[in-house]
Motif scaffolding. Structure first.
Motif, mmCIF file in Angstrom:
data_model
loop_
_atom_site.group_PDB
_atom_site.id
_atom_site.type_symbol
_atom_site.label_atom_id
_atom_site.label_comp_id
_atom_site.label_asym_id
_atom_site.label_seq_id
_atom_site.Cartn_x
_atom_site.Cartn_y
_atom_site.Cartn_z
ATOM 1 N N TYR A 53 0.818 -1.207 0.000
ATOM 2 C CA TYR A 53 0.000 0.000 0.000
ATOM 3 C C TYR A 53 0.855 1.262 0.000
ATOM 4 O O TYR A 53 2.028 1.225 0.375
ATOM 5 C CB TYR A 53 -0.952 0.003 1.203
ATOM 6 N N LEU A 54 0.252 2.338 -0.457
ATOM 7 C CA LEU A 54 0.880 3.650 -0.376
ATOM 8 C C LEU A 54 0.397 4.319 0.903
ATOM 9 O O LEU A 54 -0.807 4.395 1.154
ATOM 10 C CB LEU A 54 0.489 4.525 -1.563
ATOM 11 N N ASN A 55 1.327 4.797 1.695
ATOM 12 C CA ASN A 55 1.020 5.512 2.921
ATOM 13 C C ASN A 55 1.463 6.955 2.716
ATOM 14 O O ASN A 55 2.605 7.295 2.951
ATOM 15 C CB ASN A 55 1.747 4.868 4.098
ATOM 16 N N TYR A 56 0.556 7.757 2.183
ATOM 17 C CA TYR A 56 0.845 9.154 1.822
ATOM 18 C C TYR A 56 2.061 9.242 0.912
ATOM 19 O O TYR A 56 2.949 10.051 1.099
ATOM 20 C CB TYR A 56 1.017 10.018 3.067
ATOM 21 N N GLY A 57 2.118 8.351 -0.091
ATOM 22 C CA GLY A 57 3.161 8.382 -1.099
ATOM 23 C C GLY A 57 4.320 7.440 -0.868
ATOM 24 O O GLY A 57 5.096 7.187 -1.767
ATOM 25 N N PHE A 58 4.449 6.901 0.342
ATOM 26 C CA PHE A 58 5.531 5.971 0.637
ATOM 27 C C PHE A 58 5.013 4.541 0.552
ATOM 28 O O PHE A 58 3.986 4.210 1.129
ATOM 29 C CB PHE A 58 6.114 6.225 2.034
ATOM 30 N N LEU A 59 5.757 3.704 -0.175
ATOM 31 C CA LEU A 59 5.375 2.314 -0.347
ATOM 32 C C LEU A 59 5.670 1.534 0.925
ATOM 33 O O LEU A 59 6.763 1.634 1.480
ATOM 34 C CB LEU A 59 6.158 1.716 -1.518
#
Length: 71
Positions: free
Chosen positions: A6-12
């Motif tokens: 998942y992406l967490n505010y742009g971080f994988l």
């Protein structure tokens, strides 16, 4: 074992859950979801849900990189 990428505010990032796929997704959204926000519409977006051998099986993904969605 299920791997959720998942992406967490742009971080994988990834989460590994010892459960069936459907239950793993529900657990994931139980942690990261909000009753007022539809799934995959905020800072958290699921990219992939698949089987993993163990926690070291990254499925070809590189955690922590900044990713952009193109659409």
């Amino acid at each position: 074992m299920v791997r959720i990428v998942y992406l967490n505010y742009g971080f994988l990032d990834m989460m590994f859950i010892e459960d069936e796929e459907r239950e793993a997704i529900e657990q994931f959204w139980g942690i990261f979801g909000s009753p007022d926000t539809p799934r995959n519409t905020g800072g958290i977006r699921v990219l992939d849900v698949s089987q993993a051998l163990n926690e070291k099986d990254l499925g070809g993904y590189q955690m922590g990189i900044v990713a952009k969605e193109v659409a």
